[in-house]
Design a protein around this motif. Structure first.
Motif, PDB file in Angstrom:
ATOM      1  N   LEU A 141       0.834  -1.231   0.115  1.00 38.83           N
ATOM      2  CA  LEU A 141      -0.088   0.106  -0.245  1.00 38.83           C
ATOM      3  C   LEU A 141       0.842   1.286  -0.025  1.00 38.83           C
ATOM      4  O   LEU A 141       0.636   2.163  -1.007  1.00 38.83           O
ATOM      5  N   LEU A 142       1.863   1.376   0.756  1.00 42.69           N
ATOM      6  CA  LEU A 142       2.720   2.396   0.915  1.00 42.69           C
ATOM      7  C   LEU A 142       3.512   2.743  -0.366  1.00 42.69           C
ATOM      8  O   LEU A 142       3.397   3.958  -0.866  1.00 42.69           O
ATOM      9  N   GLU A 154      10.012   1.822  10.127  1.00 43.41           N
ATOM     10  CA  GLU A 154       9.302   0.464  10.116  1.00 43.41           C
ATOM     11  C   GLU A 154       8.147   0.372  10.876  1.00 43.41           C
ATOM     12  O   GLU A 154       7.278  -0.333  10.315  1.00 43.41           O
ATOM     13  N   ASP A 155       7.884   1.134  11.987  1.00 42.98           N
ATOM     14  CA  ASP A 155       6.728   0.915  12.782  1.00 42.98           C
ATOM     15  C   ASP A 155       5.397   1.583  12.177  1.00 42.98           C
ATOM     16  O   ASP A 155       4.540   1.090  12.493  1.00 42.98           O
ATOM     17  N   ILE A 156       5.698   2.652  11.382  1.00 45.42           N
ATOM     18  CA  ILE A 156       4.568   3.130  10.550  1.00 45.42           C
ATOM     19  C   ILE A 156       4.547   2.641   9.434  1.00 45.42           C
ATOM     20  O   ILE A 156       3.154   2.249   9.240  1.00 45.42           O
ATOM     21  N   ARG A 158       4.464  -0.857   9.303  1.00 40.50           N
ATOM     22  CA  ARG A 158       3.617  -1.986   9.816  1.00 40.50           C
ATOM     23  C   ARG A 158       2.262  -1.459   9.966  1.00 40.50           C
ATOM     24  O   ARG A 158       1.207  -2.219   9.623  1.00 40.50           O
ATOM     25  N   LEU A 159       1.991  -0.181  10.714  1.00 40.92           N
ATOM     26  CA  LEU A 159       0.757   0.281  10.924  1.00 40.92           C
ATOM     27  C   LEU A 159       0.054   0.567   9.803  1.00 40.92           C
ATOM     28  O   LEU A 159      -1.267   0.155   9.669  1.00 40.92           O
ATOM     29  N   VAL A 160       0.505   1.082   8.891  1.00 35.56           N
ATOM     30  CA  VAL A 160      -0.164   1.356   7.620  1.00 35.56           C
ATOM     31  C   VAL A 160      -0.614  -0.045   6.821  1.00 35.56           C
ATOM     32  O   VAL A 160      -1.778  -0.174   6.181  1.00 35.56           O
ATOM     33  N   GLY A 161       0.198  -0.949   6.778  1.00 36.53           N
ATOM     34  CA  GLY A 161       0.073  -2.365   6.316  1.00 36.53           C
ATOM     35  C   GLY A 161      -1.295  -2.816   7.034  1.00 36.53           C
ATOM     36  O   GLY A 161      -2.025  -3.401   6.676  1.00 36.53           O
TER      37      GLY A 161
END
Length: 474
Positions: A141-142, A154-156, A158-161
């Motif tokens: 998606l990103l 990386e944490d963002i 993962r959050l978007v995914g």
């Protein structure tokens, strides 16, 4: 290495100015990089990571595109989220305004928010992004939505995914039914990410709507916003387009209370330097290889700032009388070649020749000033039968309009007029520049490095109201 890539690399190697070591780095990059790294690449990032000069990397990417190794895409960047709003049919279809439906803002297309990105061609190496209708949106998606010049921890990522609740590929005429439990204070989107189409679903206590019918039609997702009840909600999406579309239901990663974007309040997120549309169209290789990339016919393409350079030969009329038309024309043609190489080496482009004069364009003032100092120095070496050429150069920076004229990119506006008039006041072996060029970052360093002295004066220029500050560099 695939046969298709090797054959196309031979085309790059045949270019006289290509460096074998750069071509080999490029080949390894294409063979070994991840699929994500080969989607919407930037030549500036390649230059930084591979230790290659920027102009060489830009030239390489453009020649690789012409050879069928890469493909390029134009995008308008949203100032709120850095979404890469793709432009179908590239430059010729660039619109004056674009809408980011996620941020709910209308974006004026300008030279500070146009990005040109490159992806590997499927004939060289097939990557999953060549079939966007099959992408796993939790993973991609990103990459699909945003400029690759935007870096996220990386944490963002993962959050978007994790925000993708469900996804599907809708064939033409297909329907998919999404369902989710919608929580108060959160925002949900029905989305076609590749096409930047969004329908916002807002849970509110007042709403009794538990089912939404939506449709993809003529490049739009209808409706654009719906208030739904809190709790279980279903959405049916009908694809009325003639091509398959990858769609998703998202629980947005930012709470609604923090989504206060507006045209007045958004600010551009941190981005790495990206390859801008302005820098592309002012590059000599683009002019030579991509003449079919026409400017939008209605009103042209506006640039907030462009640097225009004019040159002229001192005493060219006397030169023709002195040594004859044939010999004089040979000298003039040789001087054109010298100027063209100097312009191209500094990332500019020769727009046209007018008699014995040259008009050139640059994305920024300092490369133009570097070119001007090199021109006055190098053109003196063009000599024959005791004749030495002397050049007059003028530069000005400001807004202008790019248009297509006689199937070529050209520029119009007061900036062009001023640059021509400033060149007219220069003497032989002299560079005349205006205040925007003189005051540009790095300009003083270039003047000092060229051992030039600057004389400031106020000049009356034909067709320009009032006096203009001009600096004569000798």
């Amino acid at each position: 290495m695939s046969v298709a890539l090797e054959n196309r690399l031979e085309v790059l190697r045949s270019y006289p100015r290509s460096r074998p070591e750069t071509i080999e780095r490029f080949a390894r990059f294409l063979e070994t990089s991840s699929e994500e790294a080969l989607f919407r690449m930037s030549p500036l990032h390649f230059a930084e990571e591979q230790g290659v000069p920027e102009n060489e990397a830009i030239d390489l990417f453009l020649r690789a595109t012409h050879a069928g190794i890469l493909e390029f895409t134009w995008g308008v960047l949203c100032p709120g989220c850095a979404s890469f709003l793709t432009t179908p049919s590239a430059l010729r279809s660039l619109q004056r305004t674009r809408d980011c439906h996620m941020c709910r803002v209308s974006i004026e297309t300008g030279d500070d928010n146009m990005e040109v990105a490159f992806s590997v061609a499927p004939s060289v190496r097939r990557i999953r992004f060549h079939q966007p209708e099959l992408l796993d949106l939790r993973k991609d998606l990103l990459s699909l939505m945003f400029s690759q010049s935007r870096t996220l921890p990386e944490d963002i990522r993962r959050l978007v995914g994790d925000s993708v609740l469900d996804s599907a590929t809708l064939p033409p005429g297909g329907v998919h039914r999404f369902s989710a439990k919608m929580e108060p204070g959160q925002t949900y989107f029905l989305a076609a990410p590749l096409h930047h189409l969004w329908c916002e679903l807002v849970p509110t206590p007042e709403s009794r709507t538990s089912h939404v019918d939506a449709e993809l039609l003529d490049g739009r997702l209808l409706p654009g916003e719906v208030q739904v009840r809190e709790g279980e909600v279903s959405v049916s999406l009908h694809n009325r387009n003639s091509a398959p579309v990858r769609v998703a239901l998202l629980k947005f990663w930012v709470p609604r209370a923090e989504m206060s974007c507006s045209a007045e309040t958004v600010s551009t997120p941190p981005l790495r330097r990206y390859f801008s549309g302005k820098r592309l169209v002012t590059h000599q290789t683009f002019r030579e290889l991509f003449r079919a990339e026409s400017i939008p016919s209605e009103g042209g393409l506006e640039f907030k700032s462009l640097t225009v350079l004019f040159t002229d030969l001192k005493g060219s009329t006397e030169l023709y009388e002195r040594i004859g038309d044939f010999r004089a024309y040979g000298l003039v043609r040789e001087h054109f070649g010298v100027l063209r190489d100097i312009i191209a080496e500094r990332g500019g482009s020769m727009v046209k020749t007018i008699g014995d004069a040259v008009m050139a364009s640059f994305a920024e003032p300092t490369p133009a000033l570097e070119a001007a100092t090199a021109m006055t120095r190098e053109v003196r070496r063009v000599s024959r039968e005791g004749v030495k050429l002397q050049l007059k150069v003028g530069l000005h920076s400001g807004p202008c309009i790019a248009v297509e004229l006689n199937e070529r990119l050209d520029y119009f506006g007061q900036t062009v007029n001023l640059a021509a008039r400033v060149q007219g006041v220069a003497s032989a072996d002299e560079i005349a520049i205006t205040e925007p060029v003189y005051g540009a970052p790095g300009a003083q360093d270039i003047i000092r490095a060229a051992a030039l002295s600057a004389t400031r004066e106020r000049a009356l220029l034909k067709g320009v109201e009032g006096e203009t500050t001009v600096y004569r560099l000798r």
